[in-house]
Scaffold this active site. Structure first.
Site, mmCIF file in Angstrom:
data_model
loop_
_atom_site.group_PDB
_atom_site.id
_atom_site.type_symbol
_atom_site.label_atom_id
_atom_site.label_comp_id
_atom_site.label_asym_id
_atom_site.label_seq_id
_atom_site.Cartn_x
_atom_site.Cartn_y
_atom_site.Cartn_z
ATOM 1 N N GLY A 105 11.243 -3.568 3.670
ATOM 2 C CA GLY A 105 12.660 -3.797 3.097
ATOM 3 C C GLY A 105 12.671 -4.856 1.985
ATOM 4 C CB CYS B 119 -5.054 6.136 11.336
ATOM 5 S SG CYS B 119 -5.012 5.328 9.644
ATOM 6 C CG ASN C 109 -4.004 0.371 3.414
ATOM 7 O OD1 ASN C 109 -4.615 1.375 3.992
ATOM 8 N ND2 ASN C 109 -3.195 -0.314 3.627
ATOM 9 C CB SER D 38 -1.153 0.021 1.309
ATOM 10 O OG SER D 38 -1.702 1.177 1.474
ATOM 11 C CB THR E 100 6.749 3.057 8.223
ATOM 12 O OG1 THR E 100 5.417 3.880 8.171
ATOM 13 C CG2 THR E 100 6.575 2.712 6.652
ATOM 14 C CE LYS F 201 -2.103 6.588 -3.843
ATOM 15 N NZ LYS F 201 -1.437 7.743 -4.181
HETATM 16 C C1 LIG Z 1 5.837 6.605 0.286
HETATM 17 C C2 LIG Z 1 5.070 5.624 1.224
HETATM 18 C C3 LIG Z 1 3.842 5.503 1.621
HETATM 19 C C4 LIG Z 1 2.794 4.604 1.983
HETATM 20 N N1 LIG Z 1 1.513 4.561 2.199
HETATM 21 C C5 LIG Z 1 0.746 3.840 3.013
HETATM 22 C C6 LIG Z 1 -0.477 3.725 3.183
HETATM 23 O O1 LIG Z 1 -1.160 4.786 2.530
HETATM 24 N N2 LIG Z 1 -1.076 2.977 3.745
HETATM 25 C C7 LIG Z 1 -0.554 1.885 4.575
HETATM 26 O O2 LIG Z 1 -0.812 1.005 5.125
HETATM 27 N N3 LIG Z 1 0.840 1.950 4.310
HETATM 28 C C8 LIG Z 1 1.606 2.630 3.416
HETATM 29 N N4 LIG Z 1 3.134 2.711 3.451
HETATM 30 C C9 LIG Z 1 3.641 1.555 4.235
HETATM 31 C C10 LIG Z 1 3.974 0.419 3.243
HETATM 32 O O3 LIG Z 1 2.641 -0.336 2.529
HETATM 33 C C11 LIG Z 1 4.790 -0.703 3.737
HETATM 34 O O4 LIG Z 1 4.140 -1.183 4.982
HETATM 35 C C12 LIG Z 1 6.297 -0.162 4.493
HETATM 36 O O5 LIG Z 1 6.685 0.700 3.521
HETATM 37 C C13 LIG Z 1 7.238 -1.428 4.726
HETATM 38 O O6 LIG Z 1 7.675 -2.104 3.408
HETATM 39 P P1 LIG Z 1 9.000 -1.598 2.703
HETATM 40 O O7 LIG Z 1 10.137 -1.461 3.441
HETATM 41 O O8 LIG Z 1 8.988 -2.557 1.435
HETATM 42 O O9 LIG Z 1 8.346 -0.348 1.871
HETATM 43 C C14 LIG Z 1 3.573 3.584 2.605
HETATM 44 C C15 LIG Z 1 5.164 3.470 2.415
HETATM 45 C C16 LIG Z 1 5.766 4.592 1.800
HETATM 46 C C17 LIG Z 1 7.236 4.407 1.704
#
Ligand SMILES: Cc1cc2nc3c(=O)[nH]c(=O)nc-3n(C[C@H](O)[C@H](O)[C@H](O)COP(=O)(O)O)c2cc1C
Ligand SMILES: Cc1cc2nc3c(=O)[nH]c(=O)nc-3n(C[C@H](O)[C@H](O)[C@H](O)COP(=O)(O)OP(=O)(O)OC[C@H]3O[C@@H](n4cnc5c(N)ncnc54)[C@H](O)[C@@H]3O)c2cc1C
Ligand code: FES
Lengths: 312, 316
Positions: free
Chosen positions: A252, A133, A102, A24, A197, A48
């Site tokens: 990651g 949130c 999501n 997402s 995150t 998203k």
């Molecule tokens: C720019 C950005 C926007 C994100 N937007 C959302 C979001 O709208 N909703 C959500 O649940 N997670 C969101 N995430 C989290 C990611 O879905 C994911 O859980 C997190 O980045 C860890 O994975 P990664 O390290 O592969 O990025 C976002 C992450 C990034 C980097």
């Protein structure tokens, strides 16, 4: 050998061609990625976060790079439920992979309203509940950090989603992620995704101010991977293994071996997030690579790999 | 180009380095060559469009080549790609060569300096929307600050080749003469004729230089130089268009001048970008809507980077 390997999976009752999703917020509404990959070749696609009303999101800077990672504070910028249903869902319906939407909210009523409307769409295989949130009715405490809030929002949404998959996305920075995971499962989640995150900060030492306009942001990317693998393994062992509930593991993932690590830790499927920004289309490479890995280890069905961690 | 020129098929392409020349203390010009599908994709790239370069695998230059003030930043690992626009694009024998004018300011651009002929770089592009030519224009004014000079040189080439009835004048500003990203200024005779910079003169385009400290050309901000020029010009404002690229504070001043004089104006905006392809929402630019007082965020990478200056809500 490779053609004999079965990497299709059962994910909370639906069949997915392979265990790779895009995460997402890192893959838009799918149309943006079509120049770079065939989104339909994924196991699953996650939009998203969608909220009841359109959200403009935070002021800039919204992102900052860190060593092997990045912080984002986008502020759930999205086109809102109505526009999403009218403009984006029809195209998503044409995808042959499973589509998860999501959803995010600031009140339980908002989550419920968005979930109810989306659950009536044939295009949607399931919902992913973003519980990281702030609950405005409780002074902005994040839903996901408080077990009673997790229970309240999960059960309220469960009531309106019918037979759609309800996947709850866990925030990683809590005292015990298994407590949150257990509550989510007890109150209706039939899949869990982790991790979201990690709240973090980068300071500009010239101005002594945070770089992000929002001051803090969520850390993602390779920097968080080992923690995410650990948390997936913990939730798998302590909560989901005995119940047969699938985990969508993320945090990651950039390479085939990253994805395989998560699966060995206990994830039934994996999602690629930040890596999409650097190498859009890398998720497709990971699908092929997982197949190759299984073949090289004489694994005929990916199921055998899930949670196969050997503890010394 | 009367329509917004948007990207041909975007993709991830490999380019081969064909040159990387230092042209000033912190300025370099990198040449990249594409063949095959990449050559096709980049052949028609418009001025102001950009690409995302993966520099994460590129080595740092040797320690003695790293400026002291960047020694600390150089230690940082790179994850994300870096956006760059182009100073020139040429096609020959099914190959497309693109040149990037860049300034060394951090770990990514520092790594870029160690690229040399035959190295390969992964490039995502072409991205975004470039400058366009509204109908009925007779005069184009190219106003750059610092590194903004790159895409405006590309624009000068396109305008003089494809829009011959448009008169083009370029204004290039910087803090000091050392910070002007040009190889060498022309001699005094050429300057008196209105040609300060060879990079523009090669297209027959007049150019003026402005430095804040007066070390070359007009002493003061490039926007004052523009104002002075406009004061002397007898062209009708409706027949003029201003194209601007540079620091946001300068763009804001250019936009203000354009508004006061009722001149069409396009500005190239810069934002921190994670993806460059519209999926991360990091590059928000605040834009006015048709309703008074209302604004929305547009994405610099896909709605821009070039915008009509009237739509931008400037904060600086
Ligand atoms: C720019 C950005 C926007 C994100 N937007 C959302 C979001 O709208 N909703 C959500 O649940 N997670 C969101 N995430 C989290 C990611 O879905 C994911 O859980 C997190 O980045 C860890 O994975 P990664 O390290 O592969 O990025 C976002 C992450 C990034 C980097
Ligand atoms: C569409 C577009 C086109 C561009 N074209 C060119 C070009 O032709 N030539 C060129 O030299 N540069 C260009 N840039 C800028 C270029 O992308 C940056 O200089 C580069 O990313 C710097 O990377 P770095 O790792 O060297 O430094 P970083 O460590 O990334 O940055 C160095 C310093 O700049 C700041 N910074 C980084 N990005 C931004 C930003 N977007 N806005 C404000 N501050 C920022 C950082 O905080 C830091 O202080 C362009 C940018 C965009 C968005
Ligand atoms: S940089 Fe990702 S949306 Fe613009």
């Amino acid at each position: 050998m490779e053609e004999k390997v079965n990497i299709s999976i059962d994910f909370a009752g639906i069949r997915l061609g392979n265990p790779v999703f895009t995460a997402s917020g890192t893959c838009g509404y799918a149309d943006e990625l079509s120049d770079f990959m065939d989104v339909s070749s994924l196991g699953g696609f996650i939009t998203k976060s969608i909220t009841a009303k359109p959200r403009q999101g935070n002021a800039t800077p919204r992102i900052v790079e860190t060593d092997s990672g990045m912080l984002n504070a986008i502020g759930w910028a999205n086109i809102g439920l109505d526009a999403f249903v009218e403009e984006k869902l029809p195209a998503l319906e044409k995808l042959s992979c499973a589509v998860f939407v999501n959803i995010a909210g600031e009140t339980i009523d908002e989550y419920v309203a968005v979930a109810e409307r989306l659950a009536s769409s044939d295009a949607v295989a399931g919902l992913e509940l973003n519980i990281s949130c702030p609950n405005v009715e409780l002074g902005g405490i994040s839903f996901g950090t408080d077990p009673s809030q997790v229970a309240a929002v999960t059960s309220a949404v469960k009531n309106v989603v019918g037979d759609k998959i309800l996947m709850v996305k866990l925030p990683p920075a809590v005292t015990d992620v298994s407590v949150i995971a257990q509550v989510a499962v007890d109150t209706g989640a039939n899949a869990l995704s982790l991790v979201n995150t990690f709240t973090a900060m980068v300071i500009d030492i010239e101005t002594r101010k945070p770089i992000l306009a929002n001051a803090t942001g969520g850390l993602s990317g390779p920097a968080i991977k080992p923690i995410a693998v650990y948390l997936v393994n913990k939730v798998y062992n302590e909560v989901t293994k005995s119940l047969g509930i699938p985990i969508l593991g993320m945090g990651g993932i950039r390479t085939v071996s990253d994805a395989v690590e998560f699966i060995i830790a206990g994830a039934s499927a994996v999602a690629v997030g930040t890596a999409n920004f650097v190498e859009p289309g890398c998720a497709v490479k990971i699908i092929d690579g997982i197949k190759g890995y299984c073949a090289s280890k004489n694994i005929l069905n990916i199921k055998e790999l899930v949670g196969s961690l050997e503890v010394n | 180009m009367s329509e917004k020129c948007s990207a041909a098929k975007r993709g991830v392409y490999w380019a081969t380095v064909c040159g990387n020349k230092q042209i000033g203390e912190r300025f370099y010009r990198l040449g990249l060559e594409f063949s095959g599908a990449g050559a096709e994709a980049f052949a028609k790239i418009g001025a102001g469009q950009f690409a995302q370069l993966d520099l994460s695998e590129t080595a740092l230059p040797p320690a003695d080549k790293i400026p002291d003030e960047l020694a600390d930043a150089a230690e940082r690992k790179i994850l994300l790609r870096r956006p760059f626009s182009f100073v020139d694009v040429t096609t020959k024998h099914n190959k497309t060569s693109v040149d990037i004018l860049y300034c060394v300011i951090g770990p990514g651009s520092l790594r870029m300096t160690s690229l040399s002929a035959k190295d390969t770089v992964s490039v995502i592009g072409p991205l975004g929307n470039g400058f366009w030519v509204p109908d009925g224009k007779k005069t184009a004014l190219l106003v750059s600050g610092g590194m903004g000079a790159g895409p405006l040189q590309h624009l000068a080439k396109i305008l003089t080749a494809d829009f011959r009835d448009i008169n083009v004048t370029a204004f290039a500003g910087a803090k000091t003469v050392e910070e002007l990203p040009f190889e060498r200024q022309l001699d005094e005779i050429s300057q008196q004729l209105g040609f300060w910079l060879r990079e523009f003169a090669r297209y027959g385009v007049e150019s003026l230089v402005a430095t804040d400290d007066g070390s070359s050309g007009f002493a003061g901000p490039v926007t004052d130089c523009l104002l002075e020029w406009l004061g002397k010009s007898d062209s009708a404002c409706e027949s003029m268009v201003i194209y601007s690229c540079g620091p946001e504070a300068m763009l804001a001043r250019v936009a203000k001048i354009a508004k006061e004089k009722n001149i069409d104006c396009q500005v190239s905006m810069e934002r921190r970008m994670a993806c460059g392809i519209g999926i991360c929402q990091s590059c928000a630019v605040e834009c006015k809507t048709d309703r008074p007082g209302e604004s929305i965020y547009k994405m610099c990478c896909t709605d821009g980077p070039v915008f009509n200056s009237k739509t931008i809500v400037f904060h600086s």
